[in-house]
Design a protein around this motif. Sequence first.
Motif, PDB file in Angstrom:
ATOM      1  N   ARG A 206       0.829  -1.197   0.000  1.00 35.32           N
ATOM      2  CA  ARG A 206       0.000   0.000   0.000  1.00 35.32           C
ATOM      3  C   ARG A 206       0.867   1.252   0.000  1.00 35.32           C
ATOM      4  NH1 ARG A 206      -0.747   2.432   5.009  1.00 35.32           N
ATOM      5  NH2 ARG A 206      -2.817   3.150   4.384  1.00 35.32           N
TER       6      ARG A 206
ATOM      7  N   ASN B 136      -0.643   6.789   3.479  1.00 39.44           N
ATOM      8  CA  ASN B 136      -1.586   7.899   3.309  1.00 39.44           C
ATOM      9  C   ASN B 136      -0.997   9.235   3.729  1.00 39.44           C
ATOM     10  OD1 ASN B 136      -3.576   6.125   2.419  1.00 39.44           O
ATOM     11  ND2 ASN B 136      -4.400   5.790   4.471  1.00 39.44           N
ATOM     12  N   GLN B 137      -0.103   9.229   4.686  1.00 38.02           N
ATOM     13  CA  GLN B 137       0.431  10.485   5.200  1.00 38.02           C
ATOM     14  C   GLN B 137       1.571  11.021   4.357  1.00 38.02           C
ATOM     15  OE1 GLN B 137       1.455   9.761   9.292  1.00 38.02           O
ATOM     16  NE2 GLN B 137      -0.667   9.660   9.974  1.00 38.02           N
TER      17      GLN B 137
END
Length: 380
Positions: free
Chosen positions: A262, A265-266
């Motif tokens: 993945r 997200n940050q």
Amino acid sequence: MRMRRLSSLLGPLGLAAALLATPVLAQAPGGPPPTVTVAKPVVKEIVERDAYTGRFDPVEFVEVRARVTGYLDKIAFQDGATVKKGDLLFVIDRRPYKAALDQATATLASAKARLNFTQTDLDRAQTLSRSGNISEQVTDQRRQASQTAQADVDNAEAALRQAQLNYDFTEVRSPINGRISRRLVTEGNIVITDQTMLTTIVSLDPIYFAFTVDERSFLKYQGSLGIGMGQTQQGKGVPILIALTGEEKPTRKGTLDFVDNRVDNQTGTVLLRATVENPDGFIKPGLFGIVSLPATKPFRGILLPDDAVSANQDKRIVYLVGDDGTASAREVKLGPKVDGYRVIREGLKGDETVVINGLLRVRPGAKVTPEMQTLPPTRS
């Protein structure tokens, strides 16, 4: 008179200023064409590479903790030593656990004796029951006593195994091969089960190198190298090069073996990891390094020295020399440096004659005197 004297003084100064303001011509009128150094671009199969900063991590890392409570009786290693799996590290006072082990052994022996007695008693009752000399109730009672004795034996065996485990746990041994840290507890201190950390051990060979790439680059690598595509991860096995802090060139080789599943997200990055051989143990976990990762598949590259490229506002230009010695400008698009040269991505075919030295003496459309030079395949 004063005006005449001022005019006579300003005359030479004005002439000098005019000469300074006049741009220097590439070729003096009536003089020979200026001499420049030219060369053919280096054309060969290349691979563009990208660089990222990362950190080394151990393949195996263990926090050694006590598995039984007791007083630390002995330390059997030197701080910072290399240990092997199974080597003795610590000894916790064994006497209480030896006593518990002996007690469990005796309890098991007693339970087995009762089981033998009740089993014999049951066999006798079953024989008498067939001849009608004993009631069924007595037979059932002896059967129950035999079954209870068997359960007591099973319980005693479990207690003996637990006592043996506790006794074995008084010897703390290395679970992996690697280098041990310093002792965190000295002899004579009490250690608590699963709480007291005694030391740490890290493996050194091989060692991991972890780094992150941005989303745009990761998508590029998926297309060019197949990194992270599908469960098979086709990008596994991609060779990488690593330079340690202070090294100008990479000295360590590794192989990409993991791509995270993945995007963070940050940070908008993807974690990649390579395995690096470290037989001399020189690399320590926690060190930083710069990884050189192939960014493209092998392709036919056109290479020139940076000195051959000039700038015109936001454009990059090289000067070509024709067969008649006439110079002309050609806009190009640049890539990264490979083998000491600049990659020319667009603008050249590779067979042109390019000015590599003397650019200040070149003017588009003017004649030059070329001196041919052969560029080496690799430039330091």
